[in-house]
Motif scaffolding. Sequence first.
Motif, PDB file in Angstrom:
ATOM      1  N   UNK A   1      -9.021  -4.829   1.029  1.00  0.00           N
ATOM      2  CA  UNK A   1     -10.179  -4.532   0.186  1.00  0.00           C
ATOM      3  C   UNK A   1     -10.052  -3.122  -0.378  1.00  0.00           C
ATOM      4  N   UNK A   2     -10.268  -2.991  -1.680  1.00  0.00           N
ATOM      5  CA  UNK A   2     -10.133  -1.697  -2.336  1.00  0.00           C
ATOM      6  C   UNK A   2     -11.469  -1.010  -2.600  1.00  0.00           C
ATOM      7  N   UNK A   3     -12.551  -1.639  -2.148  1.00  0.00           N
ATOM      8  CA  UNK A   3     -13.875  -1.070  -2.421  1.00  0.00           C
ATOM      9  C   UNK A   3     -14.008   0.385  -1.957  1.00  0.00           C
ATOM     10  N   UNK A   4     -13.616   0.738  -0.714  1.00  0.00           N
ATOM     11  CA  UNK A   4     -13.805   2.134  -0.281  1.00  0.00           C
ATOM     12  C   UNK A   4     -13.095   3.149  -1.167  1.00  0.00           C
ATOM     13  N   UNK A   5     -12.008   2.761  -1.809  1.00  0.00           N
ATOM     14  CA  UNK A   5     -11.263   3.703  -2.648  1.00  0.00           C
ATOM     15  C   UNK A   5     -12.010   4.075  -3.925  1.00  0.00           C
ATOM     16  N   UNK A   6     -13.021   3.288  -4.259  1.00  0.00           N
ATOM     17  CA  UNK A   6     -13.797   3.551  -5.471  1.00  0.00           C
ATOM     18  C   UNK A   6     -15.152   4.200  -5.169  1.00  0.00           C
ATOM     19  N   UNK A   7     -15.444   4.411  -3.895  1.00  0.00           N
ATOM     20  CA  UNK A   7     -16.747   4.977  -3.543  1.00  0.00           C
ATOM     21  C   UNK A   7     -16.666   6.416  -3.041  1.00  0.00           C
ATOM     22  N   UNK A   8     -15.507   6.838  -2.601  1.00  0.00           N
ATOM     23  CA  UNK A   8     -15.381   8.227  -2.172  1.00  0.00           C
ATOM     24  C   UNK A   8     -15.302   9.132  -3.407  1.00  0.00           C
ATOM     25  N   UNK A   9     -16.095  10.203  -3.461  1.00  0.00           N
ATOM     26  CA  UNK A   9     -16.121  11.070  -4.648  1.00  0.00           C
ATOM     27  C   UNK A   9     -14.869  11.934  -4.758  1.00  0.00           C
ATOM     28  N   UNK A  10     -14.657  12.559  -5.921  1.00  0.00           N
ATOM     29  CA  UNK A  10     -13.452  13.364  -6.138  1.00  0.00           C
ATOM     30  C   UNK A  10     -13.286  14.461  -5.090  1.00  0.00           C
ATOM     31  N   UNK A  11     -12.054  14.615  -4.605  1.00  0.00           N
ATOM     32  CA  UNK A  11     -11.707  15.664  -3.636  1.00  0.00           C
ATOM     33  C   UNK A  11     -12.556  15.584  -2.375  1.00  0.00           C
ATOM     34  N   UNK A  12     -12.956  14.375  -1.990  1.00  0.00           N
ATOM     35  CA  UNK A  12     -13.758  14.198  -0.785  1.00  0.00           C
ATOM     36  C   UNK A  12     -12.956  14.616   0.446  1.00  0.00           C
ATOM     37  N   UNK A  13     -13.602  15.411   1.310  1.00  0.00           N
ATOM     38  CA  UNK A  13     -12.984  15.803   2.569  1.00  0.00           C
ATOM     39  C   UNK A  13     -13.804  15.353   3.769  1.00  0.00           C
ATOM     40  N   UNK A  14     -15.157  15.459   3.665  1.00  0.00           N
ATOM     41  CA  UNK A  14     -15.992  15.146   4.830  1.00  0.00           C
ATOM     42  C   UNK A  14     -17.416  14.825   4.405  1.00  0.00           C
ATOM     43  N   UNK A  15     -18.011  13.879   5.118  1.00  0.00           N
ATOM     44  CA  UNK A  15     -19.439  13.613   4.998  1.00  0.00           C
ATOM     45  C   UNK A  15     -20.137  14.409   6.095  1.00  0.00           C
ATOM     46  N   UNK A  16     -20.945  15.406   5.751  1.00  0.00           N
ATOM     47  CA  UNK A  16     -21.565  16.249   6.787  1.00  0.00           C
ATOM     48  C   UNK A  16     -22.619  15.523   7.609  1.00  0.00           C
ATOM     49  N   UNK A  17     -23.090  14.364   7.130  1.00  0.00           N
ATOM     50  CA  UNK A  17     -24.133  13.618   7.849  1.00  0.00           C
ATOM     51  C   UNK A  17     -23.518  12.692   8.892  1.00  0.00           C
ATOM     52  N   UNK A  18     -22.546  11.882   8.491  1.00  0.00           N
ATOM     53  CA  UNK A  18     -21.962  10.896   9.419  1.00  0.00           C
ATOM     54  C   UNK A  18     -20.688  11.396  10.073  1.00  0.00           C
ATOM     55  N   UNK A  19     -20.092  12.442   9.516  1.00  0.00           N
ATOM     56  CA  UNK A  19     -18.862  12.972  10.075  1.00  0.00           C
ATOM     57  C   UNK A  19     -17.599  12.291   9.563  1.00  0.00           C
ATOM     58  N   UNK A  20     -17.711  11.374   8.605  1.00  0.00           N
ATOM     59  CA  UNK A  20     -16.542  10.701   8.052  1.00  0.00           C
ATOM     60  C   UNK A  20     -15.567  11.729   7.472  1.00  0.00           C
ATOM     61  N   UNK A  21     -14.294  11.646   7.890  1.00  0.00           N
ATOM     62  CA  UNK A  21     -13.247  12.538   7.403  1.00  0.00           C
ATOM     63  C   UNK A  21     -12.247  11.751   6.567  1.00  0.00           C
TER      64      UNK A  21
END
Length: 492
Positions: free
Chosen positions: A280-300
């Motif tokens: 599935x390629x959906x996640x590749x289209x939802x992360x914003x440009x130069x994304x490094x970390x979500x400060x709320x959930x901790x996603x890296x």
Amino acid sequence: MKKINTFIIGTLAIACFLLLNSCSKSILKEKLYSQLAPGNFLTTNDGIRSLLQAAYTEEGQVSGQSAGKEVISMEELTTDIMYEYGGSDNRFAIQFINFTWDPSVSVIFNSMWSRPYRAIRNANTLLDNIAAAKISDDQKNEYIAEARFIRAISYYHLYMLFGPVPLRKSTKDSLQLSRATKEGMESFIESELQAAISVLPDPGKEEAYGRATNGAARAFLCKFYLNTRQWQKCVDAAQQVMDMHKYQLYPDYFKLFHVENERNSEFIWVRQATPLDPGTMWPNRTLPPAFAKDPVTGLLFQNNFRNFGAQFTNQDGFYNSFDATDKRRTLMLSKYINTKGDTISLLNNNNNTRSLKYWPDPNAIAGANGNDIPEVRYADILLSRSEALNELQGPNQESIDLINIIRERAGLADLSLSDITSKDELRNHILDERLWEFYSEGLRRQDLIRMDKFIQNAHDRGHANAKDYMKVFPIPQQAMDANPKLVQSPGY
């Protein structure tokens, strides 16, 4: 010399005749022993299983690009949930957002028309040939039920997108058929699902994960009745699913959609994926440009993730519609830390928040994620019964109780029947609950159509191009060109 030449020519002619005659009687008619021979392949269990798998694949059991780019995009870019920026996907996304599509503009129309029909073709081929298969009657009956299930849900998908379409029930049918009537279409889908229910195995007893069960067939029948406004039948079908006691809500909405939890008792029917087949390629289209970390959930961001130019985003009004305490909003990205260490706000910034419902697969391979995309969840069955009961009775305690089951998982206070004064008011509550519960699952367009709010919803967002005939998509021009008996939907 002339006689010799004549003799030689005559001898050669006879030799050629004998050779050709021998070929026609022996070589050209030699019995073929391979299982792959046309007359042998579909008499074997392997042949039937291969054909059945091909039908599953075309129907959408392999999610890959289709689940994100096609199914969800068509159903949510036309509503108040989804938006899109950039990349090659923008060429079709903008047509859905602005209601400027026509029969020739989108390759997605061709795919969403042709894939179900290929699944139907494969199912029909199996049904037309299985009588000669050298397998047990019990196995034949189960394969027949699976093929009828696949054929039914393929026609259901076509009907929800394009309205009545040609009903091809056998490989012997003409390739050029007229569109079925509304009554003929609905009767066929209903009867096929009912026939499959009586034969398909119980959930958990299917041969392999992802194969059809009687629970899945009952769930699709429930959704079919809901979207065709057959309220009492929807109430009854939902109750039959509930009475199976095979399904329940997963306790944690946030973790429900993580790859490691996707084989759960809430997902009734999914579009399957693994990082290898095809992913599935959906996640590749939802992360914003130069994304490094979500400060709320901790996603890296990991090295095996990808960040495409096409950006699938959500509309600000959708994000802002959530109660601040709603746990379902946790899967919405409203700010992030970029690779420079800067915190970037996405909220109220030109429709730029992101859905992380399909949490990036930690074992993604070159950006191919293993996220299954749910098509029918148990939560949908509960809310379908709630809605149908309201349409039949007006505000009632059971409808409220079913909604509250969903709200409790989301961490929200219960609704009270005493606070609901009319059928319209409860209908709006249900529509809102479905918005918050099923975003990024491709249900919103049909929900709005069913409640007669699809066109008004578009107008409220400033899309004056939205017209009533756009409740169905146009038959693709490619299909019109191939079948002179097809008549385009009014308005296109």
